[in-house]
Scaffold this motif. Structure first.
Motif, short mmCIF file in Angstrom:
data_model
loop_
_atom_site.label_atom_id
_atom_site.label_comp_id
_atom_site.label_asym_id
_atom_site.label_seq_id
_atom_site.Cartn_x
_atom_site.Cartn_y
_atom_site.Cartn_z
N TYR A 7 0.86 -1.19 0.00
CA TYR A 7 0.00 0.00 0.00
C TYR A 7 0.89 1.23 0.00
CZ TYR A 7 -2.98 3.79 1.34
OH TYR A 7 -3.61 5.00 1.35
N ARG B 124 -1.64 3.48 -5.33
CA ARG B 124 -2.74 4.44 -5.50
C ARG B 124 -2.67 5.08 -6.88
NH1 ARG B 124 -1.75 8.45 -0.89
NH2 ARG B 124 -3.13 9.72 -2.20
N ARG B 125 -1.47 5.44 -7.34
CA ARG B 125 -1.32 6.08 -8.65
C ARG B 125 -1.77 5.13 -9.76
NH1 ARG B 125 3.67 7.43 -8.28
NH2 ARG B 125 4.46 5.51 -9.19
N ALA C 175 -6.24 0.94 -1.07
CA ALA C 175 -5.74 1.84 -2.11
C ALA C 175 -6.84 2.20 -3.10
CB ALA C 175 -4.56 1.21 -2.84
N THR C 176 -7.76 1.28 -3.36
CA THR C 176 -8.86 1.57 -4.28
C THR C 176 -9.79 2.61 -3.69
OG1 THR C 176 -8.72 -0.66 -5.22
CG2 THR C 176 -10.78 0.54 -5.56
N ASP D 231 -8.99 4.92 -1.65
CA ASP D 231 -8.28 6.19 -1.71
C ASP D 231 -8.17 6.70 -3.15
OD1 ASP D 231 -7.94 6.19 1.02
OD2 ASP D 231 -5.96 5.28 0.94
N ALA D 232 -7.90 5.80 -4.08
CA ALA D 232 -7.68 6.20 -5.47
C ALA D 232 -8.95 6.74 -6.11
CB ALA D 232 -7.14 5.02 -6.28
N ASP E 66 -8.36 10.19 -5.41
CA ASP E 66 -7.17 10.66 -6.11
C ASP E 66 -7.44 10.92 -7.59
OD1 ASP E 66 -5.75 10.22 -3.73
OD2 ASP E 66 -5.04 8.24 -4.36
#
Length: 249
Positions: free
Chosen positions: A99, A104-105, A144-145, A147-148, A151
Motif C-alpha cells: 500500500y 494508489r497512482r 488503495a482503491t 483512496d484512489a 485521487d
C-alpha cells in the motif's frame, strides 16, 4: 471490537452505466461477486476488471514464470463468462503488494482511463467475518482503491497522469466493497448464479491445486449456500444475493 453487522440489506444503486472492479488476484471477483456482475452486464451496463497482480505466487506446484500467464488466461476466460471483455493487469508482485503512492497512482490511472461511476473492490479489513485473517494483498488493494477513487478526481495528486493524457475523473459516485463483514447493500443474483459457477470453474488450475474435491462440487458448495444466506437478508429472502458495503462519494 467487532463492528455489528447490518441485518437488512438495501438494494444497490442502479442509476449508473460504467463500473470498474479492482482486486489483487485472478479469482478474487469470482468468489461471490461475479454473479452480480453477470446481472449487470445482462442489463447493458459496462464492467471492466483491473487486477494488481497476475496471481503468479498462487500455485505451489508451479513456478511464477509459468503460473502467471496461466492464471491470466484463466482470468480472461472467467471474465468472458459474465460478459466482461476488458481485463487489465498492473503487474504488482503477487504476495508482496505494498500500500502506498505507487499503488494508489496505478489504480487512479485505471479509474481515469475507464471513467466509472461505480468502483468495486474486495474486503480491505484485517479479517474475513471477524475470524479469518485477510491477506496483505487484499488489504492493500482494497484500501488503495478506496483512496484512489478520490485521487482520480484531483489533478494535483499524481499530476504526471494528466501529463500522460489521463484527465481527472471525479465521476465515481460509490465504492462497493465485496466480502465485507458489515455489508449495507445487495444485488439479487439469481439470474447470474449459474454463470458465476462457470466463471469460477474457469480457474481450474487454481482450484485443482486448492482442493482434492471435485471442482464443480467445490464451487457450488462455496458459492450457492453463501449467496442464499445473503438472500435471507435481502428482498423476499428466497433468492440468492451478493452483498456489498457501499461508500458514497
Amino acid at each position: 471490537m467487532t463492528e455489528p453487522t447490518i441485518s437488512q440489506l438495501q438494494p444497490m444503486p442502479d442509476d449508473w452505466q460504467r463500473a470498474l472492479a479492482v482486486v489483487a488476484h485472478p479469482d478474487d471477483l469470482e468468489y461471490g461477486c461475479s454473479a452480480a456482475i453477470a446481472c449487470w452486464t445482462d442489463a447493458g451496463r459496462e464492467v471492466a476488471y483491473v487486477l494488481a497482480t497476475r496471481g503468479e505466487a498462487g500455485i505451489d506446484t508451479l513456478d511464477p514464470e509459468r503460473c502467471g500467464p496461466l492464471r491470466e488466461r484463466e482470468q480472461r476466460a472467467s471474465a468472458r463468462v459474465v460478459g466482461v471483455s476488458e481485463v487489465e493487469f498492473l503487474d504488482h508482485r503477487d504476495g508482496t503488494i505494498e500500500y502506498g503512492p505507487a499503488l494508489r497512482r496505478d489504480i487512479a490511472a485505471a479509474i481515469r482511463r475507464h471513467r466509472p461511476e461505480l468502483v468495486i473492490t474486495l474486503n480491505h479489513r484485517d479479517t474475513w467475518g471477524g475470524t479469518h485473517w485477510n491477506t496483505p494483498d487484499h488489504v492493500a488493494v482494497g484500501r488503495a482503491t478506496l483512496d484512489a477513487a478520490g485521487d482520480a478526481g484531483n489533478r494535483w495528486i499524481f499530476p504526471e497522469l494528466t501529463e500522460q493524457g489521463l484527465e481527472p475523473w471525479d465521476g465515481v459516485r460509490w465504492v462497493a466493497v465485496a466480502g465485507s463483514q458489515t455489508p449495507t447493500h445487495a444485488v439479487d443474483a439469481a439470474d447470474g448464479m449459474e454463470r458465476a459457477v462457470r466463471s469460477l470453474l474457469e480457474h481450474r488450475a487454481y482450484i485443482e491445486a486448492l482442493t482434492d474435491e471435485d471442482p464443480e462440487t467445490y464451487v457450488r458448495g462455496f458459492l450457492i449456500p453463501f449467496a442464499r444466506e445473503t438472500g435471507k437478508r435481502f428482498g423476499d429472502g428466497d433468492r440468492p444475493a451478493v452483498a456489498f458495503e457501499v461508500f458514497p462519494r
